[in-house]
Scaffold this motif. Sequence first.
Motif, PDB file in Angstrom:
ATOM      1  N   SER A  52       0.842  -1.197   0.000  1.00  0.00           N
ATOM      2  CA  SER A  52       0.000   0.000   0.000  1.00  0.00           C
ATOM      3  C   SER A  52       0.880   1.250   0.000  1.00  0.00           C
ATOM      4  N   PHE A  53       0.338   2.351  -0.505  1.00  0.00           N
ATOM      5  CA  PHE A  53       1.077   3.611  -0.532  1.00  0.00           C
ATOM      6  C   PHE A  53       0.087   4.769  -0.579  1.00  0.00           C
ATOM      7  N   ILE A  54       0.559   5.939  -0.199  1.00  0.00           N
ATOM      8  CA  ILE A  54      -0.262   7.157  -0.230  1.00  0.00           C
ATOM      9  C   ILE A  54       0.442   8.166  -1.132  1.00  0.00           C
ATOM     10  N   PRO A  55      -0.077   8.413  -2.332  1.00  0.00           N
ATOM     11  CA  PRO A  55       0.603   9.306  -3.281  1.00  0.00           C
ATOM     12  C   PRO A  55       0.441  10.777  -2.923  1.00  0.00           C
ATOM     13  N   SER A  56       1.375  11.568  -3.444  1.00  0.00           N
ATOM     14  CA  SER A  56       1.247  13.025  -3.348  1.00  0.00           C
ATOM     15  C   SER A  56       1.004  13.637  -4.721  1.00  0.00           C
ATOM     16  N   LEU A  57       1.199  12.835  -5.785  1.00  0.00           N
ATOM     17  CA  LEU A  57       0.916  13.286  -7.148  1.00  0.00           C
ATOM     18  C   LEU A  57      -0.511  12.903  -7.533  1.00  0.00           C
ATOM     19  N   SER A  58      -1.019  13.515  -8.585  1.00  0.00           N
ATOM     20  CA  SER A  58      -2.400  13.271  -9.018  1.00  0.00           C
ATOM     21  C   SER A  58      -2.507  12.209 -10.102  1.00  0.00           C
ATOM     22  N   SER A  59      -1.394  11.573 -10.447  1.00  0.00           N
ATOM     23  CA  SER A  59      -1.429  10.469 -11.413  1.00  0.00           C
ATOM     24  C   SER A  59      -0.216   9.584 -11.183  1.00  0.00           C
ATOM     25  N   TYR A 148       8.630   2.566   5.605  1.00  0.00           N
ATOM     26  CA  TYR A 148       7.881   3.495   4.758  1.00  0.00           C
ATOM     27  C   TYR A 148       6.645   3.958   5.532  1.00  0.00           C
ATOM     28  N   PRO A 149       6.458   5.270   5.736  1.00  0.00           N
ATOM     29  CA  PRO A 149       5.369   5.762   6.590  1.00  0.00           C
ATOM     30  C   PRO A 149       3.993   5.747   5.939  1.00  0.00           C
ATOM     31  N   GLY A 150       3.930   5.600   4.601  1.00  0.00           N
ATOM     32  CA  GLY A 150       2.654   5.731   3.913  1.00  0.00           C
ATOM     33  C   GLY A 150       1.974   4.433   3.553  1.00  0.00           C
ATOM     34  N   GLY A 151       2.446   3.306   4.076  1.00  0.00           N
ATOM     35  CA  GLY A 151       1.820   2.035   3.730  1.00  0.00           C
ATOM     36  C   GLY A 151       2.569   0.873   4.321  1.00  0.00           C
ATOM     37  N   THR A 152       2.219  -0.329   3.877  1.00  0.00           N
ATOM     38  CA  THR A 152       2.857  -1.537   4.395  1.00  0.00           C
ATOM     39  C   THR A 152       2.724  -2.679   3.406  1.00  0.00           C
ATOM     40  N   LEU A 153       3.465  -3.734   3.646  1.00  0.00           N
ATOM     41  CA  LEU A 153       3.394  -4.946   2.842  1.00  0.00           C
ATOM     42  C   LEU A 153       2.159  -5.757   3.241  1.00  0.00           C
ATOM     43  N   PHE A 154       1.524  -6.380   2.243  1.00  0.00           N
ATOM     44  CA  PHE A 154       0.371  -7.246   2.498  1.00  0.00           C
ATOM     45  C   PHE A 154       0.674  -8.656   2.010  1.00  0.00           C
ATOM     46  N   GLU A 155       0.250  -9.646   2.782  1.00  0.00           N
ATOM     47  CA  GLU A 155       0.360 -11.046   2.385  1.00  0.00           C
ATOM     48  C   GLU A 155      -0.873 -11.784   2.866  1.00  0.00           C
ATOM     49  N   ASN A 156      -1.419 -12.606   1.987  1.00  0.00           N
ATOM     50  CA  ASN A 156      -2.678 -13.298   2.288  1.00  0.00           C
ATOM     51  C   ASN A 156      -3.785 -12.329   2.687  1.00  0.00           C
ATOM     52  N   THR A 158      -3.647  -9.567   4.410  1.00  0.00           N
ATOM     53  CA  THR A 158      -3.498  -8.852   5.679  1.00  0.00           C
ATOM     54  C   THR A 158      -2.135  -8.170   5.747  1.00  0.00           C
ATOM     55  N   PRO A 159      -2.010  -7.101   6.547  1.00  0.00           N
ATOM     56  CA  PRO A 159      -0.719  -6.418   6.687  1.00  0.00           C
ATOM     57  C   PRO A 159       0.345  -7.348   7.265  1.00  0.00           C
ATOM     58  N   ASP A 160       1.562  -7.176   6.824  1.00  0.00           N
ATOM     59  CA  ASP A 160       2.667  -7.980   7.318  1.00  0.00           C
ATOM     60  C   ASP A 160       2.826  -7.787   8.826  1.00  0.00           C
ATOM     61  N   PRO A 161       2.896  -8.864   9.609  1.00  0.00           N
ATOM     62  CA  PRO A 161       2.964  -8.738  11.066  1.00  0.00           C
ATOM     63  C   PRO A 161       4.229  -8.049  11.563  1.00  0.00           C
ATOM     64  N   ASN A 162       5.285  -8.054  10.753  1.00  0.00           N
ATOM     65  CA  ASN A 162       6.534  -7.402  11.152  1.00  0.00           C
ATOM     66  C   ASN A 162       6.581  -5.934  10.760  1.00  0.00           C
ATOM     67  N   GLY A 163       5.546  -5.476  10.042  1.00  0.00           N
ATOM     68  CA  GLY A 163       5.555  -4.097   9.578  1.00  0.00           C
ATOM     69  C   GLY A 163       6.513  -3.853   8.431  1.00  0.00           C
ATOM     70  N   TYR A 164       6.864  -4.917   7.700  1.00  0.00           N
ATOM     71  CA  TYR A 164       7.778  -4.784   6.578  1.00  0.00           C
ATOM     72  C   TYR A 164       7.094  -4.097   5.394  1.00  0.00           C
ATOM     73  N   ASP A 165       7.925  -3.597   4.494  1.00  0.00           N
ATOM     74  CA  ASP A 165       7.458  -3.005   3.239  1.00  0.00           C
ATOM     75  C   ASP A 165       8.108  -3.714   2.072  1.00  0.00           C
ATOM     76  N   ALA A 166       7.416  -3.747   0.943  1.00  0.00           N
ATOM     77  CA  ALA A 166       8.045  -4.187  -0.293  1.00  0.00           C
ATOM     78  C   ALA A 166       8.989  -3.094  -0.777  1.00  0.00           C
ATOM     79  N   TRP A 167      10.057  -3.495  -1.460  1.00  0.00           N
ATOM     80  CA  TRP A 167      10.921  -2.498  -2.101  1.00  0.00           C
ATOM     81  C   TRP A 167      10.159  -1.981  -3.326  1.00  0.00           C
ATOM     82  N   PHE A 168       9.824  -0.693  -3.321  1.00  0.00           N
ATOM     83  CA  PHE A 168       9.076  -0.147  -4.453  1.00  0.00           C
ATOM     84  C   PHE A 168       9.348   1.338  -4.619  1.00  0.00           C
ATOM     85  N   ARG A 169       9.092   1.806  -5.806  1.00  0.00           N
ATOM     86  CA  ARG A 169       9.051   3.232  -6.130  1.00  0.00           C
ATOM     87  C   ARG A 169       7.913   3.440  -7.111  1.00  0.00           C
ATOM     88  N   GLU A 170       7.272   4.584  -7.031  1.00  0.00           N
ATOM     89  CA  GLU A 170       6.211   4.904  -8.001  1.00  0.00           C
ATOM     90  C   GLU A 170       6.222   6.392  -8.267  1.00  0.00           C
TER      91      GLU A 170
END
Length: 205
Positions: A52-59, A148-156, A158-170
Motif C-alpha cells: 500500500s502507498f499514499i501518493p502526493s501526485l495526481s497520477s 515506509y510511513p505511507g503504507g505496508t506490505l500485504f500477504e494473504n 493482511t498487513p505484514d505482522p513485522n511491519g515490513y514493506d516491499a521495495w518499491f518506487r512509483e
Amino acid sequence: MKSHSLLIQMALMLSALAACGQGTFIYDQSSATNRSFSGDLAFQQEQPAGQSFIPSLSSIGFVQMEFVGGPQQLGGATVYLNLRADSISGPILSSTDPVFMPFPFAYGTTNFFFSTPVPITPGTTYFLQPVVQSGNNQWGIIAGPYNYPGGTLFENGTPDPNGYDAWFREGAFIPEPSSGLLVLQGIAGMCAARRISASFNSSLL
C-alpha cells in the motif's frame, strides 16, 4: 534538390537506427532509496499480496519493484502489477503493461509502466499487487524493514505482522522523443528555412 534528398535519406537512416529515449522518472513515493536484499515474499503463493502507498501526485505512470528469482524459475514468467483502491483485494483501477522476467534471474529492479497515466487522488491509500500472468509462479518481491510511513506490505490479504514493506518506487514518467525524431524535426526545419529563403530571394528578382 540533391542536397535535400541526401539530407532526408540521412535523417531516415538515423531515425531507423535510433533507439527510443529513456525518459525521465519523477519519483513520488518509495520505500527505499537504494537496492537492498533483506527478505522476500512469494507473492503468487500468498495472494492477495502487495504494497500500500499514499501518493502526493495526481497520477501514476510507473512502478518499480525488486524481484528475486532462482533455479526454480525455469522458463521465466510474465508479470504485471494491478493498481487497486480501497484494499489489497479492492477494485482494480488499472494494470501495468506485462513484463517478461527471463531465466536465469537472481534478483533486481524491474520497471512497470501504465499505458497511460492513471488519475489518482493525493492523500488516498492505494495498493500495488504483483501478479504472474503466465509461466513459472515461483517468484518473490524483496521486502524488509524499510519503515515506509505511507503504507505496508500485504500477504494473504493482511498487513505484514513485522511491519515490513516491499521495495518499491512509483511516480510519473515523462518519455523523451527518440533521437531519430529529433533529427527529422531538425531536417524539416532546415528544409522549411531554405524554402522560405528561396521564396524571399525570388520575390526580389
